[in-house]
Design a protein around this motif. Structure first.
Motif, PDB file in Angstrom:
ATOM      1  N   ILE A 163      -4.089   8.299  -7.229  1.00 19.47           N
ATOM      2  CA  ILE A 163      -3.856   9.122  -8.221  1.00 19.47           C
ATOM      3  C   ILE A 163      -3.320   8.302  -9.415  1.00 19.47           C
ATOM      4  CG2 ILE A 163      -2.309  10.944  -9.208  1.00 19.47           C
ATOM      5  CD1 ILE A 163      -2.460  12.170  -6.461  1.00 19.47           C
ATOM      6  N   LEU A 164      -2.417   7.428  -9.090  1.00 21.13           N
ATOM      7  CA  LEU A 164      -1.878   6.383 -10.100  1.00 21.13           C
ATOM      8  C   LEU A 164      -2.976   5.468 -10.631  1.00 21.13           C
ATOM      9  CD1 LEU A 164       1.647   5.493  -8.725  1.00 21.13           C
ATOM     10  CD2 LEU A 164       1.404   6.918 -10.645  1.00 21.13           C
ATOM     11  N   SER A 165      -3.917   4.999  -9.968  1.00 26.08           N
ATOM     12  CA  SER A 165      -5.014   4.284 -10.245  1.00 26.08           C
ATOM     13  C   SER A 165      -5.834   4.805 -11.397  1.00 26.08           C
ATOM     14  CB  SER A 165      -5.711   3.690  -8.878  1.00 26.08           C
ATOM     15  OG  SER A 165      -4.707   3.090  -8.234  1.00 26.08           O
ATOM     16  N   SER A 166      -5.836   6.251 -11.187  1.00 22.55           N
ATOM     17  CA  SER A 166      -6.888   6.611 -12.063  1.00 22.55           C
ATOM     18  C   SER A 166      -6.371   7.548 -13.070  1.00 22.55           C
ATOM     19  CB  SER A 166      -7.914   7.695 -11.283  1.00 22.55           C
ATOM     20  OG  SER A 166      -7.199   8.860 -10.744  1.00 22.55           O
ATOM     21  N   LEU A 167      -4.934   7.765 -12.881  1.00 24.64           N
ATOM     22  CA  LEU A 167      -4.311   8.625 -14.057  1.00 24.64           C
ATOM     23  C   LEU A 167      -3.727   7.464 -15.067  1.00 24.64           C
ATOM     24  CD1 LEU A 167      -3.558  11.170 -14.641  1.00 24.64           C
ATOM     25  CD2 LEU A 167      -1.552  11.183 -13.621  1.00 24.64           C
ATOM     26  N   TYR A 168      -3.095   6.322 -14.544  1.00 21.87           N
ATOM     27  CA  TYR A 168      -2.543   5.502 -15.537  1.00 21.87           C
ATOM     28  C   TYR A 168      -3.151   5.074 -16.846  1.00 21.87           C
ATOM     29  CZ  TYR A 168      -1.027   0.764 -17.166  1.00 21.87           C
ATOM     30  OH  TYR A 168      -0.820  -0.294 -18.076  1.00 21.87           O
ATOM     31  N   PRO A 169      -4.611   4.800 -16.596  1.00 24.28           N
ATOM     32  CA  PRO A 169      -5.443   4.498 -18.069  1.00 24.28           C
ATOM     33  C   PRO A 169      -5.379   5.736 -19.181  1.00 24.28           C
ATOM     34  CG  PRO A 169      -6.594   3.821 -15.976  1.00 24.28           C
ATOM     35  CD  PRO A 169      -5.627   4.677 -15.638  1.00 24.28           C
ATOM     36  N   LEU A 170      -5.191   6.961 -18.580  1.00 24.64           N
ATOM     37  CA  LEU A 170      -5.465   8.103 -19.333  1.00 24.64           C
ATOM     38  C   LEU A 170      -3.834   8.564 -19.737  1.00 24.64           C
ATOM     39  CD1 LEU A 170      -8.125  10.012 -17.489  1.00 24.64           C
ATOM     40  CD2 LEU A 170      -8.312   8.611 -19.474  1.00 24.64           C
ATOM     41  N   TYR A 171      -3.052   8.300 -18.946  1.00 25.48           N
ATOM     42  CA  TYR A 171      -1.505   8.697 -19.104  1.00 25.48           C
ATOM     43  C   TYR A 171      -0.763   7.733 -18.847  1.00 25.48           C
ATOM     44  CZ  TYR A 171       2.251  12.273 -18.631  1.00 25.48           C
ATOM     45  OH  TYR A 171       3.503  12.875 -19.077  1.00 25.48           O
ATOM     46  N   PRO A 172      -0.518   6.811 -19.764  1.00 30.39           N
ATOM     47  CA  PRO A 172       0.288   5.664 -19.653  1.00 30.39           C
ATOM     48  C   PRO A 172       1.626   5.795 -19.224  1.00 30.39           C
ATOM     49  CG  PRO A 172      -0.408   5.591 -21.871  1.00 30.39           C
ATOM     50  CD  PRO A 172      -1.130   6.578 -21.192  1.00 30.39           C
ATOM     51  N   THR A 173       2.242   7.180 -19.423  1.00 29.72           N
ATOM     52  CA  THR A 173       3.673   7.185 -18.973  1.00 29.72           C
ATOM     53  C   THR A 173       3.735   7.037 -17.539  1.00 29.72           C
ATOM     54  OG1 THR A 173       3.709   8.845 -20.632  1.00 29.72           O
ATOM     55  CG2 THR A 173       5.491   8.858 -19.214  1.00 29.72           C
ATOM     56  N   ALA A 174       2.696   6.968 -16.836  1.00 29.44           N
ATOM     57  CA  ALA A 174       2.491   6.742 -15.498  1.00 29.44           C
ATOM     58  C   ALA A 174       2.713   5.425 -15.007  1.00 29.44           C
ATOM     59  CB  ALA A 174       1.323   7.546 -14.666  1.00 29.44           C
ATOM     60  N   PRO A 175       3.442   5.014 -14.086  1.00 28.51           N
ATOM     61  CA  PRO A 175       3.462   3.353 -13.539  1.00 28.51           C
ATOM     62  C   PRO A 175       2.039   2.963 -13.076  1.00 28.51           C
ATOM     63  CG  PRO A 175       4.518   4.732 -11.928  1.00 28.51           C
ATOM     64  CD  PRO A 175       4.291   5.912 -13.168  1.00 28.51           C
ATOM     65  N   LYS A 176       1.684   1.745 -13.402  1.00 30.39           N
ATOM     66  CA  LYS A 176       0.454   1.038 -13.065  1.00 30.39           C
ATOM     67  C   LYS A 176       0.685   0.464 -11.558  1.00 30.39           C
ATOM     68  CE  LYS A 176      -2.448  -2.980 -14.208  1.00 30.39           C
ATOM     69  NZ  LYS A 176      -2.688  -4.036 -14.867  1.00 30.39           N
ATOM     70  N   PRO A 177      -0.223   1.058 -10.686  1.00 23.80           N
ATOM     71  CA  PRO A 177      -0.098   0.575  -9.282  1.00 23.80           C
ATOM     72  C   PRO A 177      -0.943  -0.967  -9.074  1.00 23.80           C
ATOM     73  CG  PRO A 177      -1.674   2.242  -9.611  1.00 23.80           C
ATOM     74  CD  PRO A 177      -1.151   2.048 -10.691  1.00 23.80           C
ATOM     75  N   TYR A 178      -0.197  -1.614  -8.092  1.00 25.99           N
ATOM     76  CA  TYR A 178      -0.771  -3.027  -8.030  1.00 25.99           C
ATOM     77  C   TYR A 178      -1.558  -3.026  -6.802  1.00 25.99           C
ATOM     78  CZ  TYR A 178       2.564  -4.489 -11.485  1.00 25.99           C
ATOM     79  OH  TYR A 178       3.278  -4.859 -12.818  1.00 25.99           O
ATOM     80  N   HIS A 179      -1.050  -2.504  -5.524  1.00 26.40           N
ATOM     81  CA  HIS A 179      -1.422  -2.766  -4.108  1.00 26.40           C
ATOM     82  C   HIS A 179      -1.013  -1.895  -3.363  1.00 26.40           C
ATOM     83  CE1 HIS A 179      -2.966  -5.282  -0.946  1.00 26.40           C
ATOM     84  NE2 HIS A 179      -1.889  -5.011  -0.332  1.00 26.40           N
ATOM     85  N   PHE A 180      -2.078  -1.141  -2.382  1.00 32.63           N
ATOM     86  CA  PHE A 180      -1.770  -0.455  -1.605  1.00 32.63           C
ATOM     87  C   PHE A 180      -1.985  -1.200  -0.235  1.00 32.63           C
ATOM     88  CE2 PHE A 180      -3.656   2.357   1.788  1.00 32.63           C
ATOM     89  CZ  PHE A 180      -2.918   3.274   2.031  1.00 32.63           C
ATOM     90  N   SER A 181      -1.316  -0.625   1.079  1.00 34.48           N
ATOM     91  CA  SER A 181      -1.716  -1.335   2.309  1.00 34.48           C
ATOM     92  C   SER A 181      -1.259  -0.187   3.436  1.00 34.48           C
ATOM     93  CB  SER A 181      -0.504  -2.378   2.705  1.00 34.48           C
ATOM     94  OG  SER A 181      -0.655  -2.898   3.746  1.00 34.48           O
ATOM     95  N   LYS A 182      -2.281  -0.062   4.209  1.00 29.60           N
ATOM     96  CA  LYS A 182      -2.267   0.728   5.335  1.00 29.60           C
ATOM     97  C   LYS A 182      -1.615  -0.154   6.733  1.00 29.60           C
ATOM     98  CE  LYS A 182      -6.528   3.498   4.858  1.00 29.60           C
ATOM     99  NZ  LYS A 182      -7.890   3.893   5.388  1.00 29.60           N
ATOM    100  N   ASN A 183      -1.600  -1.309   6.421  1.00 29.09           N
ATOM    101  CA  ASN A 183      -0.916  -2.332   7.615  1.00 29.09           C
ATOM    102  C   ASN A 183       0.685  -1.644   7.921  1.00 29.09           C
ATOM    103  OD1 ASN A 183       0.056  -4.253   9.504  1.00 29.09           O
ATOM    104  ND2 ASN A 183      -0.995  -5.901   8.138  1.00 29.09           N
ATOM    105  N   GLU A 184       0.791  -1.028   8.904  1.00 31.15           N
ATOM    106  CA  GLU A 184       2.053  -0.650   9.356  1.00 31.15           C
ATOM    107  C   GLU A 184       3.173  -1.696   9.875  1.00 31.15           C
ATOM    108  OE1 GLU A 184       2.351   3.067  11.523  1.00 31.15           O
ATOM    109  OE2 GLU A 184       0.925   3.922  10.199  1.00 31.15           O
ATOM    110  N   GLU A 185       2.537  -2.972  10.123  1.00 33.51           N
ATOM    111  CA  GLU A 185       3.360  -3.815  10.715  1.00 33.51           C
ATOM    112  C   GLU A 185       4.273  -4.797   9.667  1.00 33.51           C
ATOM    113  OE1 GLU A 185       0.704  -6.812  12.652  1.00 33.51           O
ATOM    114  OE2 GLU A 185       0.099  -5.259  14.216  1.00 33.51           O
ATOM    115  N   VAL A 186       3.900  -4.539   8.434  1.00 31.17           N
ATOM    116  CA  VAL A 186       4.677  -5.055   7.273  1.00 31.17           C
ATOM    117  C   VAL A 186       5.833  -4.467   7.092  1.00 31.17           C
ATOM    118  CG1 VAL A 186       4.475  -5.847   4.832  1.00 31.17           C
ATOM    119  CG2 VAL A 186       2.340  -5.838   6.209  1.00 31.17           C
ATOM    120  N   VAL A 187       6.059  -3.136   7.007  1.00 28.57           N
ATOM    121  CA  VAL A 187       7.345  -2.455   6.675  1.00 28.57           C
ATOM    122  C   VAL A 187       7.387  -1.119   7.456  1.00 28.57           C
ATOM    123  CG1 VAL A 187       7.197  -3.157   4.059  1.00 28.57           C
ATOM    124  CG2 VAL A 187       6.344  -0.795   4.689  1.00 28.57           C
ATOM    125  N   GLY A 188       6.676  -1.079   8.515  1.00 29.80           N
ATOM    126  CA  GLY A 188       6.617   0.260   9.198  1.00 29.80           C
ATOM    127  C   GLY A 188       5.851   1.326   9.126  1.00 29.80           C
TER     128      GLY A 188
END
Length: 355
Positions: free
Chosen positions: A84-109
């Protein structure tokens, strides 16, 4: 003057992240991030997802992950919020810019995503030191809140990823049925009048206007303002965002927007009373009127949406309390949430009865 996305604090016991694992993951997946010592703090506000400040030298970012313990199906979906943020940010810059998503549960659980850290003023129960408050400032902030909501509702959702992951048709019918079911799944006690309220909501659903993007958790302490309060520079917590009835979004905003003559339990059920209870801030009626004028929408059925919003907020509180009740979290902030849940349900019932 405080200039923070949220007030940070040391990470709560039991909610720590593995600093070494996370650092190596960031360096591997985000090569633009500098090397150095990873510092981690926690944003203390919020009662659902866990949000952390990451800092390596001058680089800062925000990490979001679901709460600890079992979560309801489809709730706390980090990948969906990231999309949502990735596609909304360019149209509604009040939303924060996302950098990275991870499915890897071993990193933070759990799955998580990392987004930009913004700096400004977030308001809740008071103003930061250095801000001189007067009623004109309250009115100015109120107008910004309404106008950014209207602006969001004007965006063509078909230009975003939301077109492919939402179903606008039958939105309110699904919402009413779904939130009643969520309450039943998290119930810990019997509350008087609940049956009357849920029957009323099922029978009273109005015809929805043209669907729009809705934030669905639009409230003052999810917004960030510039230090002179000339603009809203950030809007956060997009977990519930979807395409649906814009008046449902307005109802949620009004349910959070307490005013001076509200019952004490409504004003303080989630902590100290909001600054919206100070003189100068819009009343709910003024918020509604300004929205109607700026959007051109018919708001004559707002009583249904506000009633439903109080119930929805009650369910969210009950779901959080249920995790505390089941020992899935020991956060003392949640110990009395069942009482606030009951207050909200009774307030929704009064609203349904036209009181």
């Amino acid at each position: 003057m405080k200039s923070l996305y949220r007030d940070t604090m040391p990470v709560r016991k039991g909610e720590e992240l593995d600093r070494k694992t996370l650092y190596h993951y960031i360096r591997e997946k985000m090569p633009e991030v500098p090397s150095g010592e990873l510092e981690i703090e926690q944003f203390g506000a919020g009662a659902s997802n866990l949000t952390y400040l990451l800092r390596i030298g001058a680089w800062e970012a925000v990490l979001r992950r679901p709460p600890l313990g079992p979560v309801a199906p489809k709730a706390h979906d980090m990948e969906r919020e990231y999309k949502i943020l990735s596609s909304l940010y360019p149209l509604y810059p009040t939303a924060p810019k996302p950098y990275h998503f991870s499915k890897n549960e071993e990193v933070v659980g759990s799955p998580f995503f990392i987004m930009e850290r913004r700096k400004g003023i977030v308001l809740d129960s008071t103003f930061p030191e250095g801000v001189t408050y007067d009623e004109q400032l309250g009115k100015k902030i109120s107008k910004l809140m309404v106008e950014r909501l209207v602006e969001l509702h004007r965006i063509d959702y078909k230009k975003t990823e939301l077109e492919h992951i939402t179903k606008p048709d039958g939105f309110m019918e699904r919402q009413v049925a779904g939130w009643i079911k969520r309450y039943d799944n998290a119930k810990t006690s019997e509350i008087s009048g609940l049956k009357e309220l849920t029957n009323w909501m099922r029978k009273s659903i109005p015809s929805s206007p043209k669907p729009t993007i809705i934030h669905y958790d639009y409230k003052l302490n999810n917004a960030m303002f510039s230090e002179d309060f000339s603009e809203m520079i950030g809007l956060f917590d997009w977990e519930m965002t979807t395409v649906g009835d814009p008046l449902a979004d307005l109802g949620v905003a009004l349910s959070y927007w307490t005013q001076p003559d509200d019952p004490e339990q409504l004003k303080t059920g989630l902590g100290k009373a909001s600054v919206t209870t100070w003189g100068g801030f819009f009343t709910r009626e003024e918020f509604l009127e300004h929205y109607a004028n700026r959007s051109g929408r018919d708001v004559s059925m707002i009583n249904f949406y506000l009633t439903f919003a109080y119930f929805k907020l009650a369910v969210i509180c009950q779901q959080i309390y249920y995790r505390y009740f089941k020992g899935q979290t020991s956060d003392p902030r949640f110990a009395q949430l069942d009482q606030y849940t009951e207050t909200l349900i009774q307030y929704a019932l009064d609203s349904a009865r036209g009181l």
